[in-house]
Design a protein around this motif. Sequence first.
Motif, PDB file in Angstrom:
ATOM      1  N   SER A  80       0.861  -1.183   0.000  1.00 30.30           N
ATOM      2  CA  SER A  80       0.000   0.000   0.000  1.00 30.30           C
ATOM      3  C   SER A  80       0.900   1.236   0.000  1.00 30.30           C
ATOM      4  O   SER A  80       2.076   1.170   0.366  1.00 30.30           O
ATOM      5  CB  SER A  80      -0.928  -0.011   1.218  1.00 30.30           C
ATOM      6  N   PHE A  81       0.311   2.380  -0.417  1.00 31.36           N
ATOM      7  CA  PHE A  81       1.129   3.573  -0.601  1.00 31.36           C
ATOM      8  C   PHE A  81       1.795   4.060   0.682  1.00 31.36           C
ATOM      9  O   PHE A  81       2.835   4.701   0.643  1.00 31.36           O
ATOM     10  CB  PHE A  81       0.308   4.688  -1.231  1.00 31.36           C
ATOM     11  N   SER A  82       1.190   3.721   1.824  1.00 31.05           N
ATOM     12  CA  SER A  82       1.808   4.188   3.079  1.00 31.05           C
ATOM     13  C   SER A  82       3.163   3.510   3.307  1.00 31.05           C
ATOM     14  O   SER A  82       3.962   3.974   4.124  1.00 31.05           O
ATOM     15  CB  SER A  82       0.865   3.971   4.256  1.00 31.05           C
ATOM     16  N   ASP A  83       3.457   2.441   2.542  1.00 32.57           N
ATOM     17  CA  ASP A  83       4.771   1.783   2.659  1.00 32.57           C
ATOM     18  C   ASP A  83       5.909   2.703   2.244  1.00 32.57           C
ATOM     19  O   ASP A  83       7.083   2.384   2.445  1.00 32.57           O
ATOM     20  CB  ASP A  83       4.844   0.525   1.772  1.00 32.57           C
ATOM     21  N   ILE A  84       5.545   3.833   1.662  1.00 40.73           N
ATOM     22  CA  ILE A  84       6.565   4.797   1.240  1.00 40.73           C
ATOM     23  C   ILE A  84       7.395   5.272   2.433  1.00 40.73           C
ATOM     24  O   ILE A  84       8.510   5.756   2.292  1.00 40.73           O
ATOM     25  CB  ILE A  84       5.902   5.972   0.485  1.00 40.73           C
ATOM     26  N   MET A  85       6.809   5.097   3.629  1.00 38.77           N
ATOM     27  CA  MET A  85       7.520   5.489   4.853  1.00 38.77           C
ATOM     28  C   MET A  85       8.457   4.370   5.327  1.00 38.77           C
ATOM     29  O   MET A  85       9.238   4.579   6.252  1.00 38.77           O
ATOM     30  CB  MET A  85       6.516   5.788   5.980  1.00 38.77           C
ATOM     31  N   ASP A  86       8.350   3.165   4.737  1.00 42.54           N
ATOM     32  CA  ASP A  86       9.170   2.044   5.209  1.00 42.54           C
ATOM     33  C   ASP A  86      10.636   2.206   4.814  1.00 42.54           C
ATOM     34  O   ASP A  86      10.948   2.851   3.811  1.00 42.54           O
ATOM     35  CB  ASP A  86       8.656   0.722   4.621  1.00 42.54           C
ATOM     36  N   VAL A  87      11.476   1.509   5.588  1.00 39.70           N
ATOM     37  CA  VAL A  87      12.931   1.631   5.367  1.00 39.70           C
ATOM     38  C   VAL A  87      13.298   1.292   3.923  1.00 39.70           C
ATOM     39  O   VAL A  87      14.050   2.023   3.272  1.00 39.70           O
ATOM     40  CB  VAL A  87      13.688   0.672   6.327  1.00 39.70           C
ATOM     41  N   ARG A  88      12.735   0.179   3.401  1.00 41.03           N
ATOM     42  CA  ARG A  88      13.113  -0.267   2.055  1.00 41.03           C
ATOM     43  C   ARG A  88      12.833   0.819   1.018  1.00 41.03           C
ATOM     44  O   ARG A  88      13.682   1.160   0.200  1.00 41.03           O
ATOM     45  CB  ARG A  88      12.304  -1.540   1.709  1.00 41.03           C
ATOM     46  N   CYS A  89      11.623   1.405   1.073  1.00 39.14           N
ATOM     47  CA  CYS A  89      11.261   2.441   0.098  1.00 39.14           C
ATOM     48  C   CYS A  89      12.113   3.682   0.287  1.00 39.14           C
ATOM     49  O   CYS A  89      12.609   4.263  -0.681  1.00 39.14           O
ATOM     50  CB  CYS A  89       9.805   2.847   0.264  1.00 39.14           C
ATOM     51  N   ARG A  90      12.256   4.076   1.541  1.00 43.42           N
ATOM     52  CA  ARG A  90      13.019   5.300   1.810  1.00 43.42           C
ATOM     53  C   ARG A  90      14.434   5.173   1.277  1.00 43.42           C
ATOM     54  O   ARG A  90      14.979   6.094   0.671  1.00 43.42           O
ATOM     55  CB  ARG A  90      13.042   5.558   3.319  1.00 43.42           C
ATOM     56  N   LYS A  91      14.991   3.955   1.489  1.00 38.07           N
ATOM     57  CA  LYS A  91      16.365   3.712   1.057  1.00 38.07           C
ATOM     58  C   LYS A  91      16.464   3.819  -0.469  1.00 38.07           C
ATOM     59  O   LYS A  91      17.354   4.471  -1.009  1.00 38.07           O
ATOM     60  CB  LYS A  91      16.766   2.311   1.521  1.00 38.07           C
ATOM     61  N   ARG A  92      15.504   3.187  -1.144  1.00 40.94           N
ATOM     62  CA  ARG A  92      15.558   3.183  -2.617  1.00 40.94           C
ATOM     63  C   ARG A  92      15.362   4.604  -3.178  1.00 40.94           C
ATOM     64  O   ARG A  92      16.033   5.005  -4.123  1.00 40.94           O
ATOM     65  CB  ARG A  92      14.487   2.226  -3.176  1.00 40.94           C
ATOM     66  N   LEU A  93      14.447   5.338  -2.578  1.00 41.10           N
ATOM     67  CA  LEU A  93      14.190   6.707  -3.058  1.00 41.10           C
ATOM     68  C   LEU A  93      15.438   7.578  -2.853  1.00 41.10           C
ATOM     69  O   LEU A  93      15.781   8.406  -3.689  1.00 41.10           O
ATOM     70  CB  LEU A  93      12.976   7.313  -2.347  1.00 41.10           C
ATOM     71  N   LYS A  94      16.132   7.311  -1.761  1.00 39.19           N
ATOM     72  CA  LYS A  94      17.358   8.063  -1.479  1.00 39.19           C
ATOM     73  C   LYS A  94      18.462   7.683  -2.468  1.00 39.19           C
ATOM     74  O   LYS A  94      19.113   8.549  -3.052  1.00 39.19           O
ATOM     75  CB  LYS A  94      17.781   7.719  -0.051  1.00 39.19           C
ATOM     76  N   GLN A  95      18.595   6.342  -2.675  1.00 36.22           N
ATOM     77  CA  GLN A  95      19.634   5.869  -3.600  1.00 36.22           C
ATOM     78  C   GLN A  95      19.458   6.438  -5.003  1.00 36.22           C
ATOM     79  O   GLN A  95      20.416   6.724  -5.703  1.00 36.22           O
ATOM     80  CB  GLN A  95      19.549   4.326  -3.731  1.00 36.22           C
ATOM     81  N   THR A  96      18.188   6.571  -5.393  1.00 41.94           N
ATOM     82  CA  THR A  96      17.934   7.022  -6.764  1.00 41.94           C
ATOM     83  C   THR A  96      17.885   8.542  -6.847  1.00 41.94           C
ATOM     84  O   THR A  96      17.595   9.092  -7.888  1.00 41.94           O
ATOM     85  CB  THR A  96      16.596   6.451  -7.301  1.00 41.94           C
ATOM     86  N   ASN A  97      18.128   9.200  -5.713  1.00 49.64           N
ATOM     87  CA  ASN A  97      18.159  10.667  -5.703  1.00 49.64           C
ATOM     88  C   ASN A  97      16.813  11.219  -6.190  1.00 49.64           C
ATOM     89  O   ASN A  97      16.754  12.062  -7.091  1.00 49.64           O
ATOM     90  CB  ASN A  97      19.309  11.120  -6.600  1.00 49.64           C
ATOM     91  N   ALA A  98      15.752  10.681  -5.570  1.00 51.73           N
ATOM     92  CA  ALA A  98      14.403  10.958  -6.088  1.00 51.73           C
ATOM     93  C   ALA A  98      13.821  12.279  -5.587  1.00 51.73           C
ATOM     94  O   ALA A  98      14.043  12.677  -4.442  1.00 51.73           O
ATOM     95  CB  ALA A  98      13.467   9.823  -5.686  1.00 51.73           C
TER      96      ALA A  98
END
Length: 369
Positions: A80-98
């Motif tokens: 679900s979209f609230s997973d955007i707060m999870d570590v995995r998503c946060r990490k990926r968004l950071k890695q991709t310089n989003a």
Amino acid sequence: MPAINAIEKDFNLPRDNQHLLARKSGGGKVTIATLGSHCSLQVLKGAKDEGFRTLLVCEKRRLELYRRFGFIDEILEVESFSDIMDVRCRKRLKQTNAVLIPHGTLISQMKSDEIEKIETPIFGNKWIMRWEADRELKEKLMNEAGLRTPRTVKSKDEISGLCIVKLHGAAGGRGYYLAWNKESFEEGARRLIVQKAIQSESELYIQEFVRGVPVYLQYFYSPVTGELELLGIDRRYESDIDGIGRIPAKQQLAAGVEPSYNVIGNIPLVLRESLLDEVYKMGDKFVRASERLVPPGMPGPFCLEGVYDREGKFTTFEFSARIVAGTNLYLDGSPYSGLLYDDPMSMGRRIAREVKIAIRKGKLGKIVT
Ligand code: AMP
């Protein structure tokens, strides 16, 4: 603004050197990311046209749809979209310089304080989302902007004349109903309680119903150039209020038809040219008011939503402080964007262009929070 600080820290950038972000990230240049819904196709297509890498945060149930589009470089699968707060998503968004582009789905599926806690840089002003979601703050900002607004009816005992009864949040008109006295208000509220749409009458908001034609004005404000742009206009196609004229009055009365205002789609619209000057003035006033009340103001797309009456006067009943789905009409540009740009300029593409210009000029801090 913590998000910007995070970017600067990641790249060891001093605050006034954000322009180094693009170079520093080199191969890992900025990625434009959004949630898979609402206007995500337009946003990511526009980002690709402007040369960005694109990422879609996508719920499992919608993967099949979004895999069809070649301009989406990466899909980040979530339950679900609230997973955007999870570590995995946060990490990926950071890695991709989003840079995350917010839209109606983010507002309707996450609470304001959750949105404010998102670490990924959000395009626009994430603090103003709270003002969009909360009816009282919304009214305050529209008044500060000096916009003509419908009268708010404080209690069901004060209803006189036709009113529209609304639910809080970006409900897309779902559940709205008309009331003309206390009894009709209570009857509608009971229906919503039975449908479990609300728990009590106190969740409802009563507003004077403005007669005329509904119009949605799609703006973009660039704090980088200081220019306000009108990029499109639409009207909504709502079920079943827009279909009710297909049922003759006799049958409407016999069947006790109760209209609803659920948005199904959008229809393009151009205004009489003589109305455009006022459209720009209203947009300017809104930008200035948001700068005063909710710094840093209103960078990026927003929409003033209202009704033109028979005198050609506009009453604003709502605003959206981010891209609206009605901009999906203008993937190849609109009659208004064509006056400003030679490229087919969708709102999604305009956002990406702003990110590009801001990075180049070292002003990313002006357009993300
Ligand atoms: P909203 O979700 O607030 O944009 O409203 C959904 C729809 O309800 C609009 O497109 C209009 O058709 C209608 N509407 C909302 N507020 C008013 C109002 N004060 N007067 C007349 N129609 C309204």
